[in-house]
Design an enzyme around this catalytic site. Structure first.
Site, PDB file in Angstrom:
ATOM      1  N   HIS A   1       0.798  -1.225   0.000  1.00 54.32           N
ATOM      2  CA  HIS A   1       0.000   0.000   0.000  1.00 54.32           C
ATOM      3  C   HIS A   1       0.826   1.268   0.000  1.00 54.32           C
ATOM      4  O   HIS A   1       0.274   2.354   0.165  1.00 54.32           O
ATOM      5  CB  HIS A   1      -0.927   0.045   1.225  1.00 54.32           C
ATOM      6  CG  HIS A   1      -1.949  -1.026   1.237  1.00 54.32           C
ATOM      7  ND1 HIS A   1      -3.224  -0.845   0.760  1.00 54.32           N
ATOM      8  CD2 HIS A   1      -1.887  -2.293   1.665  1.00 54.32           C
ATOM      9  CE1 HIS A   1      -3.906  -1.964   0.894  1.00 54.32           C
ATOM     10  NE2 HIS A   1      -3.117  -2.856   1.440  1.00 54.32           N
TER      11      HIS A   1
ATOM     12  N   LYS B   1      -8.500  13.505   4.367  1.00 56.26           N
ATOM     13  CA  LYS B   1      -7.571  12.377   4.383  1.00 56.26           C
ATOM     14  C   LYS B   1      -6.639  12.594   5.555  1.00 56.26           C
ATOM     15  O   LYS B   1      -6.609  13.677   6.142  1.00 56.26           O
ATOM     16  CB  LYS B   1      -6.780  12.300   3.076  1.00 56.26           C
ATOM     17  CG  LYS B   1      -6.168  13.648   2.653  1.00 56.26           C
ATOM     18  CD  LYS B   1      -5.527  13.609   1.273  1.00 56.26           C
ATOM     19  CE  LYS B   1      -6.525  13.727   0.149  1.00 56.26           C
ATOM     20  NZ  LYS B   1      -6.686  12.508  -0.648  1.00 56.26           N
TER      21      LYS B   1
ATOM     22  N   LYS C   1       0.733  14.239   1.027  1.00 58.15           N
ATOM     23  CA  LYS C   1      -0.625  14.526   0.538  1.00 58.15           C
ATOM     24  C   LYS C   1      -0.820  16.029   0.273  1.00 58.15           C
ATOM     25  O   LYS C   1      -1.780  16.451  -0.336  1.00 58.15           O
ATOM     26  CB  LYS C   1      -1.663  14.005   1.531  1.00 58.15           C
ATOM     27  CG  LYS C   1      -1.655  12.479   1.668  1.00 58.15           C
ATOM     28  CD  LYS C   1      -2.590  12.029   2.770  1.00 58.15           C
ATOM     29  CE  LYS C   1      -2.484  10.551   3.087  1.00 58.15           C
ATOM     30  NZ  LYS C   1      -3.215   9.695   2.118  1.00 58.15           N
TER      31      LYS C   1
ATOM     32  N   THR D   1      -8.691   6.401  -1.902  1.00 61.66           N
ATOM     33  CA  THR D   1     -10.037   5.822  -2.042  1.00 61.66           C
ATOM     34  C   THR D   1     -11.095   6.887  -1.784  1.00 61.66           C
ATOM     35  O   THR D   1     -12.218   6.778  -2.276  1.00 61.66           O
ATOM     36  CB  THR D   1     -10.246   4.631  -1.082  1.00 61.66           C
ATOM     37  OG1 THR D   1      -9.717   4.989   0.204  1.00 61.66           O
ATOM     38  CG2 THR D   1      -9.559   3.381  -1.586  1.00 61.66           C
TER      39      THR D   1
ATOM     40  N   LYS E   1     -14.942   7.948  -3.551  1.00 57.79           N
ATOM     41  CA  LYS E   1     -16.193   8.262  -2.842  1.00 57.79           C
ATOM     42  C   LYS E   1     -16.720   9.625  -3.284  1.00 57.79           C
ATOM     43  O   LYS E   1     -17.932   9.820  -3.460  1.00 57.79           O
ATOM     44  CB  LYS E   1     -15.965   8.260  -1.321  1.00 57.79           C
ATOM     45  CG  LYS E   1     -15.644   6.877  -0.775  1.00 57.79           C
ATOM     46  CD  LYS E   1     -14.939   6.886   0.581  1.00 57.79           C
ATOM     47  CE  LYS E   1     -14.236   5.541   0.779  1.00 57.79           C
ATOM     48  NZ  LYS E   1     -13.306   5.521   1.917  1.00 57.79           N
TER      49      LYS E   1
END
Ligand code: 26Q
Length: 802
Positions: free
Chosen positions: A357, A545, A551, A653, A657
């Protein structure tokens, strides 16, 4: 789809009343909301439990291959609503409760989130439980029953503080304890060995035992016969340390018990970062040993032997965290069952598959050999033998030199490298998006890819789409049912039918209305929880997140600061109002991440204190972002910020959504964003910034962040403000990190980011055009359903459809 609900309103009402009468001994007339919640959950759990009996009997009768999903995290969120919807008794239950004078929404609100995970990896495991049950696979998840889940985040004066998440009081109604399946786990001690009459003997002595007690949660499939079991292990001390107790040392005896039970006390709150903590290693072995014991016991009960274990079981390990299951199964086969090394290794390699991951170096797990050996002496021996044989193979079969061998072996530099062990022992290694699976082959695991190219696969992540659409967005669900029917519920790619309505003005208008209602619902929540009244005519731009430099929440924040300064200079400009919504927990020990939260909150306050700007520009920081808050947020979102440096986010993910709920992705060509773009078309996504090869080229050439600062007045001004202070608060650490290091190249992508943000605002002016893009995003999101991901795993990795 016209499936008859399996229970009527009358029947459910009767079951609730019987539960009060027979199990809870409470008079329903005088029952509290909490008592109703409990009765309702018990009824639901009993229905699940009965369904499971039938489903398991069926699987055992046909000798079906079993799937085991091992994960240190399952971020389940709430179960009640999901269970009622998936069992198709949601309406009947609402009716039954309303006749009893109870509002079902109130019941939903009483349930705490089962927060047994940090973020993406844990939520993925939860989504896969839903999909495996829906697909009617004989599947079990295994994890730890953490008494405390992911911490609760409080923002105090802009700073994150953490409080413990004690979820069991409301959460334990879903757990069925199975004391007869308790497993003893051994830690520490020594291995004694020798030869006698030509036989090698071995004995593990002086170890400490901790019991693993299973607590089961049942996850129903969507209108299917499948139920997946999530077995959570709780650590229990073997009782008193009798020796200390007999010496009269009551306090020490109790102390030993609490040391053992600490194993399942709390989830480690790090995401994409490992610290070599002994307790974490204990947790990992505890999960692995208990699960392997359970899996082998179940197999022997059915077949009377482990000879065919590799054909009848697929064990998926969710990142390297449960890798110890590999040497543990070796141990069981060698020591407990007497198989040869070769036969044991054959069984193990057929059974295990590994999902990676992350490519971030700091997340790759390594354990100090000394600590490892003292905690798990027999497992260490087995790893030494795996390592020895692998080195021998590299040398003899492939003629590798010592330099190559040292890079690839498990034991090196007094460390045990878990990813190396996983890749060597598993028959499959997969990444979680096309791009990430390619990067694994090109860089992190390139050495192994050259030797075993057939092991490397991709399974692009997917989400429990029904949870974020059918259960969370009733407005959009209604519109879809009216336009394309209900086939998509069980077959998400059918959402593509919605694109046939892209030119239907009444559909576009309804889509806009639905979004507006959902924005209003979120605005009410924000007002209630933070006192801020957001402008629901503004664009809702969302970045939710975990907080991490890669990020790049600070890229978003720097841009907002730049917009603020621009608005101060151009007070009369025509500006599309924007609400920037953040949700993010920082790992408690991650200093810079906490600084970034404070930066965002300071910026929020600065803007909020400026009446000339705040109706045009606003920041909302959602405290304690969780699965449940995401269910409220996703339907209200319009822009989905996915702005990680290309090549760093394995998949993402949340991006899926948000797309499913009609938000338009504003992102880099990273992780699953790339595939989102392929599905929706370049004209319906906002890409910006460097690609992975461009990032690599810039790194190779020598990246100098100061160059960007010097060239760009906006950047220099914004970063100078970070050093000199906003609202009296200085952020020298963020400023210096950006100026002198900038590991995730925020400055290099800044200009492109500003331009794409401006482009987004321009597009939003064209209301119809925007709604069309939104509609195309919804229509193209079916591919990202976890049902599809699980079909990929079942076919390409688990060999279930043979
Ligand atoms: C490791 C050792 C010790 C303590 C903690 C950890 C640890 C815990 C959690 C390491 C990593 C994690 C979590 C990683 C994670 O969530 N990765 C995300 O996985 C998602 C599902 O595949 C992807 O979509 C995200 O891109 C990826 O970041």
């Amino acid at each position: 789809m016209n499936i008859k609900p399996p229970f009527t309103k009358e029947k459910l009402k009767q079951l609730i009343l019987l539960t009060f009468q027979n199990d809870m001994l409470i008079d329903p007339e005088h029952a509290s909301d909490e008592a109703y919640y409990e009765a309702l959950c018990r009824v639901t759990r009993d229905i699940l439990s009965e369904k499971l009996q039938v489903f398991s009997a069926h699987n055992n009768a046909r000798a079906a291959k079993k799937v085991y999903y091992l994960s240190m995290e399952f971020l389940m969120g709430r179960s009640l609503k999901n269970s009622l919807y998936n069992l198709n008794i949601q309406e009947a239950m609402t009716g039954a409760l309303s006749e009893l004078g109870v509002d079902i929404e109130k019941m939903y609100a009483l349930e705490p989130d089962a927060g047994l995970g940090n973020g993406g990896l844990g939520r993925l495991a939860a989504c896969y439980m839903d999909a495996m049950a829906t697909e009617e696979l004989p599947a079990m998840g295994y994890s730890i029953l953490y008494e405390f889940g992911i911490f609760k985040q409080n923002i105090i004066d802009g700073w994150q503080t953490e409080t413990p998440d004690y979820w069991l009081p409301g959460g334990s109604v879903w757990l069925k304890v199975k004391p007869d399946r308790t497993v003893p786990i051994r830690f520490g001690g020594r291995i004694e060995e020798g030869w006698e009459n030509g036989h090698h003997w071995m004995n593990h002595v002086d170890y400490q035992t901790v019991y693993a007690v299973p607590h089961d949660m049942y996850v129903p499939g969507f209108r299917s016969d499948g139920i997946a079991i999530l077995r959570l292990w709780k650590a229990q001390s073997p009782g008193f340390d009798m020796e200390s107790f007999n010496r009269g040392d009551y306090v020490n005896a109790m102390g030993a018990a609490s040391v053992s039970e600490a194993i399942s006390k709390v989830l480690y709150p790090n995401d994409n970062h490992q610290q070599g903590k002994m307790l974490r290693l204990k947790q990992q072995y505890f999960l692995c040993a208990a699960s392997i014991s359970d899996i082998t016991r179940r197999h022997i009960t059915l077949y009377g032997t482990l000879d065919n274990f590799g054909e009848k079981n697929a064990i998926q390990i969710n990142d390297t965290h449960p890798t110890l299951a590999i040497p543990e199964l070796m141990r069981v086969l060698l020591d407990d069952c007497g198989y040869s090394w070769e036969k044991s290794w054959d069984i193990v390699t057929r059974s295990f598959a590994y999902t990676n991951h992350t490519v971030m170096a700091e997340a790759l797990e390594k354990w100090g050999a000394d600590v490892f050996r003292s905690l798990l002496p027999r497992i260490y021996q087995i790893i030494q033998e795996i390592d020895r044989r692998f080195c021998e193979e590299l040398q003899q079969k492939y003629h590798y030199d010592q330099y190559d061998i040292d890079r690839m072996r498990v034991l090196y530099d007094f460390q045990v490298r878990m990813a190396n062990l996983a890749v060597i022992a598993c028959h499959s290694v997969n990444g979680v998006s096309k791009l990430h699976s390619q990067i694994i082959k090109d860089s992190v695991f390139h050495d192994y890819y050259r030797l075993f190219p057939y092991k490397f696969k991709n399974v692009t992540n997917g989400i429990a789409s029904r949870r974020w659409l059918y259960q969370s967005n009733p407005g959009l669900t209604g519109l879809l049912l009216d336009t394309i029917g209900d086939g998509w519920l069980r077959d998400m790619p059918q959402l593509s039918k919605f694109s046939g309505f892209a030119d239907d003005q009444s559909v576009l208008a309804r889509l806009a209305e639905v979004k507006q209602e959902n924005k209003k619902r979120l605005a009410d929540y924000v007002l209630e929880t933070s006192g801020i009244a957001v402008n629901t005519a503004s664009i809702f731009d969302v970045q939710v997140k975990r907080l991490h430099e890669y990020k790049r929440q600070h890229l978003n924040a720097l841009h907002i600061l730049t917009e603020y300064l621009w608005l101060k200079d151009h007070p009369d400009a025509d500006f599309i109002p924007k609400t920037y919504i953040f949700g993010a927990k920082a790992a408690p020990g991650y200093f810079l991440a906490k600084q970034i939260i404070k930066f965002i909150c300071t910026l929020r306050d600065m803007i909020e204190n400026d009446p000339a700007v705040r109706e045009k520009l606003r920041i909302v920081f959602l405290e304690n972002y969780s699965v449940t808050i995401s269910e409220l947020l996703m339907p209200a979102s319009e822009i989905s910020e996915q702005i990680s440096l290309a090549g760093t986010e394995a998949s993402g993910t949340g991006n899926m959504k948000l797309m499913l709920n009609g938000a338009i992705t504003l992102g880099t060509l990273d992780g699953a964003n790339v595939e989102i773009g392929e599905c929706v078309g370049r004209e319906n996504i906002l890409f910006f910034g460097m690609t992975t090869p461009e990032v690599n080229a810039l790194k190779a050439q020598g990246y100098v962040p100061a160059d960007y600062c010097n060239k760009d007045d906006r950047l220099r001004r914004a970063i100078d403000l970070l050093s000199s202070g906003l609202e009296g608060q200085q952020f020298p650490d963020i400023a210096n990190s950006l100026r002198y290091n900038d590991p995730y190249m925020v400055l290099a992508d800044f200009d492109a980011y500003c331009r794409v943000q401006a482009q987004a605002s321009d597009l939003y002016r064209d209301t119809i055009g925007w709604q069309k893009k939104s509609l195309y995003n919804i229509a193209a999101s079916g591919y990202f359903c976890a049902d599809r991901s699980i079909q990929d795993y079942a076919r390409d990795i688990w060999g279930l459809y043979k």
